[in-house]
Design a protein around this motif. Structure first.
Motif, short mmCIF file in Angstrom:
data_model
loop_
_atom_site.label_atom_id
_atom_site.label_comp_id
_atom_site.label_asym_id
_atom_site.label_seq_id
_atom_site.Cartn_x
_atom_site.Cartn_y
_atom_site.Cartn_z
N CYS A 110 1.35 -0.82 0.01
CA CYS A 110 0.06 -0.50 -0.36
C CYS A 110 1.06 1.85 -0.35
N CYS B 224 0.50 3.94 1.91
CA CYS B 224 1.00 3.94 3.59
C CYS B 224 2.30 3.16 3.94
N HIS C 24 -2.50 2.07 7.96
CA HIS C 24 -3.06 1.12 6.45
C HIS C 24 -4.65 0.83 7.20
N HIS D 50 -6.76 1.05 1.03
CA HIS D 50 -7.05 2.14 2.52
C HIS D 50 -7.93 2.79 2.23
ZN LIG Z 1 -2.32 2.07 3.35
#
Ligand SMILES: [Zn+2]
Length: 214
Positions: free
Chosen positions: A67, A69, A109, A154
């Protein structure tokens, strides 16, 4: 009481309502018949019903290591309207068709069903701050919110400003209108997003993003 309905039973009921070519009739007594629906009913035809997928596809960033993040937060990243140590608000710099369209994401996340308690505690006040600032904009009549999450895993909650006094754009058909409206220029995106970023900074700290610093 029986258990909640299975998807197979739900789907079977829809199949039973199909017409020729596995098409549903257009529900002219519902939204397609409302004044705010953007398309003429006479020209409408619903696509044939697709079969149930075998499984739900994985979304972007389903796993935290894949992701966005997973990388350190950059408060100067393109498209950023505002951020603090825990949250960010972004926009499409190419503009939407609406006076303002933003999305709020935690830097942690999670999705809505997996939101930690401390993240959830800040979520409500942020939603209120952003909603109030958007409805204060001179070109906005109402703010609409949407959480889809079918593409990215997310959490990202959309805030969309419904243009003031454009009553045709009220309610859920607004996005169908939005796709067909001319794009709002980047300098207008910045001018409209700036008061939202300033309200967020005043209440939740953090920094104005590059979109509104120009
Ligand atoms: Zn994330």
């Amino acid at each position: 009481m029986d258990s909640p309905e299975s998807i197979d039973d739900y789907y079977a009921r829809i199949e039973a309502a199909l017409g020729p070519e596995r098409r549903l009739p257009v529900a002219i007594e519902e939204m397609p018949g409302w004044d705010i629906f953007p398309f003429e009913v006479d020209s409408l035809r619903i696509k044939p019903l697709a079969p149930l997928a075998d499984t739900e596809p994985a979304r972007r960033g389903e796993d935290a290591v894949d992701c966005w993040c997973d990388r350190p937060h950059d408060p100067d990243a393109a498209g950023l309207v505002w951020s603090n140590d825990r949250w960010k608000v972004s926009t499409d710099v190419d503009g939407s068709g609406l006076p303002i369209m933003l999305w709020l994401s935690p830097l942690t996340h999670c999705d809505l069903p997996t939101m930690p308690t401390d993240v959830a505690a800040e979520f409500g006040p942020l939603v209120a701050t952003i909603s109030a600032a958007i409805e204060d904009l001179p070109s906005v009549g109402r703010v609409q919110l949407a959480k889809y999450g079918d593409g990215g895993a997310h959490l990202h909650l959309f805030f969309m400003g419904r243009p003031l006094r454009m009553l045709q754009l009220r309610g859920s058909p607004m996005l169908d209108w939005e796709e067909n409206l001319p794009r709002v220029p980047a300098d207008v995106v910045a001018r409209n997003a700036r008061p939202v970023a300033e309200a967020l900074t005043a209440v939740h700290g953090g920094h104005l993003g590059p979109v509104v610093r120009a």
